[in-house]
Design an enzyme around this catalytic site. Structure first.
Site, PDB file in Angstrom:
ATOM      1  N   LYS A  75       0.886  -1.022   0.018  1.00  0.00           N
ATOM      2  CA  LYS A  75       0.147   0.199   0.078  1.00  0.00           C
ATOM      3  C   LYS A  75       1.187   1.072  -0.026  1.00  0.00           C
ATOM      4  O   LYS A  75       1.009   2.385  -0.963  1.00  0.00           O
ATOM      5  CB  LYS A  75      -0.523   0.262   1.644  1.00  0.00           C
ATOM      6  N   ASP A 120      -1.990   6.266   5.781  1.00  0.00           N
ATOM      7  CA  ASP A 120      -1.706   5.030   6.511  1.00  0.00           C
ATOM      8  C   ASP A 120      -2.570   4.576   7.869  1.00  0.00           C
ATOM      9  O   ASP A 120      -2.688   5.482   8.759  1.00  0.00           O
ATOM     10  CB  ASP A 120      -0.320   4.585   7.439  1.00  0.00           C
ATOM     11  N   ARG A 228       6.951  -8.150   1.850  1.00  0.00           N
ATOM     12  CA  ARG A 228       7.773  -7.886   2.795  1.00  0.00           C
ATOM     13  C   ARG A 228       8.153  -9.100   3.613  1.00  0.00           C
ATOM     14  O   ARG A 228       9.393  -9.157   3.749  1.00  0.00           O
ATOM     15  CB  ARG A 228       6.518  -6.965   3.932  1.00  0.00           C
TER      16      ARG A 228
HETATM   17  N1  LIG Z   1       3.933  -5.301  -5.863  1.00  0.00           N
HETATM   18  C1  LIG Z   1       5.187  -5.336  -5.742  1.00  0.00           C
HETATM   19  N2  LIG Z   1       6.501  -5.609  -5.755  1.00  0.00           N
HETATM   20  C2  LIG Z   1       7.320  -5.567  -5.619  1.00  0.00           C
HETATM   21  N3  LIG Z   1       7.959  -5.182  -4.342  1.00  0.00           N
HETATM   22  C3  LIG Z   1       6.982  -5.224  -3.665  1.00  0.00           C
HETATM   23  C4  LIG Z   1       5.147  -4.902  -3.695  1.00  0.00           C
HETATM   24  N4  LIG Z   1       4.559  -5.025  -3.305  1.00  0.00           N
HETATM   25  C5  LIG Z   1       5.891  -4.743  -2.344  1.00  0.00           C
HETATM   26  N5  LIG Z   1       6.502  -4.544  -2.029  1.00  0.00           N
HETATM   27  C6  LIG Z   1       8.018  -4.610  -1.404  1.00  0.00           C
HETATM   28  O1  LIG Z   1       6.823  -5.061   0.184  1.00  0.00           O
HETATM   29  C7  LIG Z   1       7.400  -4.372   1.537  1.00  0.00           C
HETATM   30  C8  LIG Z   1       6.164  -4.035   1.705  1.00  0.00           C
HETATM   31  O2  LIG Z   1       5.574  -2.972   1.031  1.00  0.00           O
HETATM   32  P1  LIG Z   1       4.808  -1.735   1.638  1.00  0.00           P
HETATM   33  O3  LIG Z   1       5.674  -1.132   2.822  1.00  0.00           O
HETATM   34  O4  LIG Z   1       4.536  -1.059  -0.287  1.00  0.00           O
HETATM   35  O5  LIG Z   1       4.018  -2.741   2.318  1.00  0.00           O
HETATM   36  P2  LIG Z   1       1.794  -1.967   3.141  1.00  0.00           P
HETATM   37  O6  LIG Z   1       1.055  -2.662   1.986  1.00  0.00           O
HETATM   38  O7  LIG Z   1       2.406  -0.337   2.544  1.00  0.00           O
HETATM   39  O8  LIG Z   1       2.277  -2.607   4.499  1.00  0.00           O
HETATM   40  P3  LIG Z   1       1.835  -1.545   6.049  1.00  0.00           P
HETATM   41  O9  LIG Z   1       0.090  -1.898   5.710  1.00  0.00           O
HETATM   42  O10 LIG Z   1       2.596  -2.435   7.097  1.00  0.00           O
HETATM   43  O11 LIG Z   1       2.185  -0.143   5.684  1.00  0.00           O
HETATM   44  C9  LIG Z   1       8.717  -2.987   0.508  1.00  0.00           C
HETATM   45  O12 LIG Z   1       9.496  -3.189   0.183  1.00  0.00           O
HETATM   46  C10 LIG Z   1       7.904  -3.169  -1.256  1.00  0.00           C
HETATM   47  O13 LIG Z   1       9.465  -2.686  -1.912  1.00  0.00           O
END
Ligand SMILES: Nc1ncnc2c1ncn2[C@@H]1O[C@H](COP(=O)(O)OP(=O)(O)OP(=O)(O)O)[C@@H](O)[C@H]1O
Length: 354
Positions: A75, A120, A228
């Site tokens: 996200k 967030d 992640r």
């Molecule tokens: N579709 C994707 N392709 C490649 N890498 C990804 C993808 N989605 C997530 N990642 C990698 O996974 C990790 C976590 O992603 P991110 O921080 O965007 O997750 P999030 O959903 O925002 O988590 P949270 O809810 O804990 O904030 C990052 O290092 C990101 O680069």
């Protein structure tokens, strides 16, 4: 960045989906920078692509976007991509960091035209801040309250058009008036093995680690559908490959490393397996009450319920029933155990048909 909440101890597991500030800093280097680089989530990606392209063609600001889904699915990454695709700066904050409406007013009033505000955990914002956000999203205006009591006055403040990207793990907790103010909602799903394998190979490339396709598949299979976790396991396997071998990751090296870290073929860790093991060996597969199960594992009730069970349920290894927890046939198979002989009449499927 303000991801201020400390990560609970149980979330420091290698297979936890949440991340602390330190890990987020490491992750920054692995984030895809545009929609083309973002792996999986085809539907959300395609829909978002249209929303952004249309906004660019109109020369305007993109609609507000709500992203829902479990932690670690991308996200934050998508919010940064939205800003990059719109050629706009991004401001990052989180619901828990906004305790007072004034905190939000300060952020909103300092936004520049077209800026992306990433909020967030939007479901954890305080109620007064939430109400201020309604007006800001709809009319690009906030009322700043000056003074207290009967003499308090509301001074309207115009805001430049901006795009709010809200992220939540619990879309159902958002009040409908807030949910309705988003022009686009994208629901992020868990990733399939092939997509996670691509995530691992891409990250290995960026980290300059040699990995063969089987090594990537081994890590992907144990990553619980979450990029992640895939990236975190990759970093641990990289350490192992460097110390114990020549640095290159093969299936064998990945499997050996993840065995050392106690992450099994399905991504279960020590805690998950302890819960299943107690359920199968001590209680014959259940039904057993949550409290009894927790005592048997030597963990808090909440830890079993909130940390271990969601993934076990998702994997179809454990079911929560009104009579207690029961193991599914897949759980017996996963731990290599044979279910006890049932004395049920024909047609009943043992414990699971009760
Ligand atoms: N579709 C994707 N392709 C490649 N890498 C990804 C993808 N989605 C997530 N990642 C990698 O996974 C990790 C976590 O992603 P991110 O921080 O965007 O997750 P999030 O959903 O925002 O988590 P949270 O809810 O804990 O904030 C990052 O290092 C990101 O680069």
């Amino acid at each position: 960045m303000t991801w201020d909440d400390p990560v609970p101890e149980t979330d420091q597991r290698l297979v936890a989906a949440a991340a602390d500030g330190e890990e987020r800093a490491v992750e920054a280097a692995l984030r895809p920078k545009d929609l083309g680089e973002f792996i999986g989530q085809e539907r959300v990606r395609e829909q978002l692509d249209l929303v952004l392209k249309a906004a660019r063609q109109r020369g305007g600001t993109a609609d507000h976007v709500l992203l829902s889904g479990a932690p670690g699915l991308g996200k934050t990454t998508l919010s940064m991509i939205i800003a990059a695709e719109m050629g706009a700066p991004i401001r990052i904050t989180s619901g828990p960091a906004i305790q007072h409406a004034g905190d939000l007013a300060a952020i909103l009033s300092s936004l520049t035209e077209g800026e992306v505000l990433f909020l967030d955990e939007i479901h954890r914002m305080s109620r007064p801040a939430e109400e201020m956000l309604y007006m800001a999203m709809e009319d690009f205006r906030v009322d700043v309250i000056v003074g207290k009591g009967p003499g308090a006055t509301a001074i309207p403040l115009e805001l430049p058009p901006f795009t709010l990207v809200g992220a939540t793990t619990r879309a159902g907790l958002l009040p409908p008036p807030l949910r309705d103010r988003f022009g686009f909602t994208g629901h992020m799903e868990f990733y399939g093995p092939a997509e996670l394998e691509r995530v691992v190979r891409r990250s290995a490339d960026l980290l300059d680690v040699a990995i063969d396709p089987e090594g990537a598949a081994e890590i992907a299979g144990r990553s619980r559908g979450t990029p992640r976790i895939a990236n975190r396991l990759l970093r641990r396997v990289r350490d192992y490959a460097q110390v114990k071998a020549d640095g290159a990751i093969t299936r064998e090296i990945a499997a050996q490393a993840l065995d050392v870290y106690e992450v099994d073929l399905r991504g279960l860790d020590r805690l998950d397996r302890a819960v299943l093991d107690a359920l199968l060996r001590l209680f014959g597969g259940g039904p057993v009450g949550l409290s009894t199960l927790a005592v048997a594992v030597g963990e808090e009730r909440e830890t079993v319920e909130e940390v271990a069970e969601p993934f076990l349920v998702r994997e179809g290894l454990l079911a929560r029933t009104p009579r207690g927890r029961i193991a599914t046939p897949a759980a017996w198979a996963h731990l290599g155990l044979v279910p006890p002989q049932q004395s049920n009449p024909p047609g009943q499927q043992g414990l699971f048909g009760q």
